[in-house]
Structure formats: C-alpha cells, structure tokens
Design a protein around this motif. Structure first.
Motif, short mmCIF file in Angstrom:
data_model
loop_
_atom_site.label_atom_id
_atom_site.label_comp_id
_atom_site.label_asym_id
_atom_site.label_seq_id
_atom_site.Cartn_x
_atom_site.Cartn_y
_atom_site.Cartn_z
N MET A 1 0.84 -1.19 0.00
CA MET A 1 0.00 0.00 0.00
C MET A 1 0.88 1.24 0.00
SD MET A 1 -3.16 0.93 2.58
CE MET A 1 -2.16 1.26 4.01
N GLU A 4 1.01 7.40 -0.03
CA GLU A 4 0.14 8.51 -0.44
C GLU A 4 -1.22 7.97 -0.87
OE1 GLU A 4 1.24 11.26 -3.84
OE2 GLU A 4 1.62 12.53 -2.10
N THR A 5 -2.27 8.59 -0.37
CA THR A 5 -3.63 8.16 -0.66
C THR A 5 -4.23 9.02 -1.77
OG1 THR A 5 -3.97 7.42 1.62
CG2 THR A 5 -5.94 7.81 0.29
N ARG A 6 -4.66 8.37 -2.83
CA ARG A 6 -5.28 9.08 -3.96
C ARG A 6 -6.79 9.18 -3.72
NH1 ARG A 6 -3.31 9.45 -8.87
NH2 ARG A 6 -5.11 8.42 -9.87
N ILE A 7 -7.31 10.41 -3.81
CA ILE A 7 -8.72 10.66 -3.50
C ILE A 7 -9.44 11.27 -4.70
CG2 ILE A 7 -10.29 12.02 -2.07
CD1 ILE A 7 -8.40 11.79 0.21
N ILE A 30 -1.75 12.95 0.98
CA ILE A 30 -2.95 12.86 0.16
C ILE A 30 -2.70 13.49 -1.21
CG2 ILE A 30 -5.29 13.81 -0.14
CD1 ILE A 30 -5.79 13.27 2.78
N ASP A 52 -7.78 5.56 -4.31
CA ASP A 52 -7.87 4.68 -3.15
C ASP A 52 -9.17 4.92 -2.38
OD1 ASP A 52 -5.15 3.56 -3.36
OD2 ASP A 52 -4.54 5.60 -2.91
N VAL A 53 -9.59 6.20 -2.34
CA VAL A 53 -10.76 6.60 -1.55
C VAL A 53 -11.58 7.60 -2.36
CG1 VAL A 53 -11.57 7.74 0.56
CG2 VAL A 53 -9.54 6.27 0.64
N VAL A 118 -10.16 9.21 6.15
CA VAL A 118 -9.50 8.65 4.97
C VAL A 118 -8.48 7.59 5.40
CG1 VAL A 118 -7.88 9.17 3.10
CG2 VAL A 118 -9.87 10.65 3.48
N ALA A 119 -7.67 7.93 6.41
CA ALA A 119 -6.67 6.98 6.89
C ALA A 119 -7.32 5.74 7.48
CB ALA A 119 -5.78 7.66 7.94
N ARG A 122 -8.90 3.44 4.72
CA ARG A 122 -7.85 2.81 3.92
C ARG A 122 -7.13 1.73 4.72
NH1 ARG A 122 -2.56 4.80 0.64
NH2 ARG A 122 -2.70 3.14 -0.91
#
Length: 220
Positions: A1, A4-7, A30, A52-53, A118-119, A122
């Motif tokens: 994983m 960095e989270t793609r939103i 993010i 991801d979210v 978000v965290a 995920r």
C-alpha cells in the motif's frame, strides 16, 4: 500500500467541490486524483483514475451518492468510500452504509477529521462522525434489543475468536490494531474476518457493526 492516498472528490456544487480539492491538497500524504460533479461521472472516473478513496456527497443529480457508492463497490471493491454530506438523518446514514460506505461525515467536519476518516477506511476500519455513530447505535437498539445466544453458544456458528474479532471491528479497530490486541498476525485476522462474514452473511464492516450490536457482541 502506497504511503500517499489518492482521493476522488464527488460533489455537485462547484464551490464545495473546488474547496474540498484545495483543502485536501494541503494535507500531507494525500493526492487529489480528480473531482466529479455527480455519481455517474464518479463511477467512470473511478475506473479511469483508480483512486484509493472516494469522498462522496449524497444528494446529486442523475446518479446520487448512495447508488454511486453501490456501483463503485460492486465494480471496484478495493476502493473505499467516505460520505461527506449535510444530511445526517437515519435513512441517509443506513442507505449509505448498506451501499458499502465505510466512513460517514457531515460537512462541518474539519480537515483533521477528514484526514482521519481517509486513513481509517484505507486501513480497513470504519470511521463515523461521533453523532452519526450514536444515531446508528440508537437505531439498532430501537429496532431490536440485543439478543445473546444461550450460554456457551454464539450466533451463526461463530467461534469465540471470531466473536472477539467482531467485537473489535464494532469498536472501529483496524486489522493491524486487532492483530496487536489479540497477539495474532494480520493474515490470521483476515482469515477470521472472512470466516465470520461468510457465516453471518455480512458484506462489509458496516454490516458487521450492526450485527455485533444486534446480537449483543459489541462488547464481547
């Protein structure tokens, strides 16, 4: 994983959508993959951008947030959905959770609350606004008082360990946290979750929370 989270931001009001994009771009870890103005556009963009979210509004033209969430989870089960809406009525909450949303926030949520949600989703946990969580618990309690199985028995053939995992899910614990609490591996946690979901006919963690409270297992 990835760290960095793609939103993907979904909201039919341009000023809200653009404001959320600007806010999210300031948060560490993010990346804003894109934004959509309705659920139909959101579904197409999820397939194209693979976020991801999805940060999802509910009341939108053409395809609303509940239906968009259902379609996204059906086509892309690995993508998590956090609802961000002005509506906090029971019908909206339950509809979104049944559709597969793992998070539910109202639009007075601050940047820190959005980042935490978000965290959390995920990481495999559910994240509800505290007021939303109270309403959910109250609604479940009003619908059906917790029913405990006979002494030494658990509903749907759950094992004692599966019931322990279920209780921790109901407390909003992630797979990593559950593994630490029970001194087992994350792989073992996932196995227990898959087994209890299959036995109880559960689709996601939101349903598991409702099931736990309904059967008096949230505090097991």
């Amino acid at each position: 994983m990835s760290d960095e989270t793609r939103i993907l931001v979904v909201d039919d009001q341009t000023v809200v959508r653009e404001g959320l994009v600007l806010l999210l771009e300031l948060l560490p870890g993010i990346e804003v993959a894109g934004s959509a103005g309705d659920g139909e556009q959101a579904l197409a963009m999820v397939g194209e951008l693979r976020p991801d979210v999805v940060l999802m509004d509910l009341r939108m033209p053409r395809v609303d947030g509940v239906e968009a969430t259902r379609l996204i989870k059906q086509a892309h089960p690995e993508v998590e959905v956090v609802v961000l809406t002005t509506y906090a009525d029971d019908e909206s909450i339950f509809a979104a959770l049944r559709a597969g949303a793992r998070g539910y926030l109202t639009k007075d949520a601050g940047a820190d609350e959005i980042a935490r949600a978000v965290a959390a989703v995920r990481g495999g946990a559910a994240q509800l606004d505290p007021a939303i969580q109270r309403r959910l618990v109250e609604a479940v309690a009003a619908d059906q008082r917790p029913v405990r199985a006979a002494r030494g028995e658990l509903p749907d053939g759950l094992t004692r360990r599966e019931a322990e995992v279920l209780a921790l899910i109901a407390q909003g614990r992630s797979n990593t946290e559950i593994a630490g609490d029970l001194f087992i591996s994350e792989a073992t946690v996932k196995t227990h979750i898959n087994n209890l979901f299959a036995k109880a006919g559960l689709r996601d963690r939101a349903q598991a929370v409702t099931y736990a409270f309904r059967h008096g297992l949230a505090g097991s």
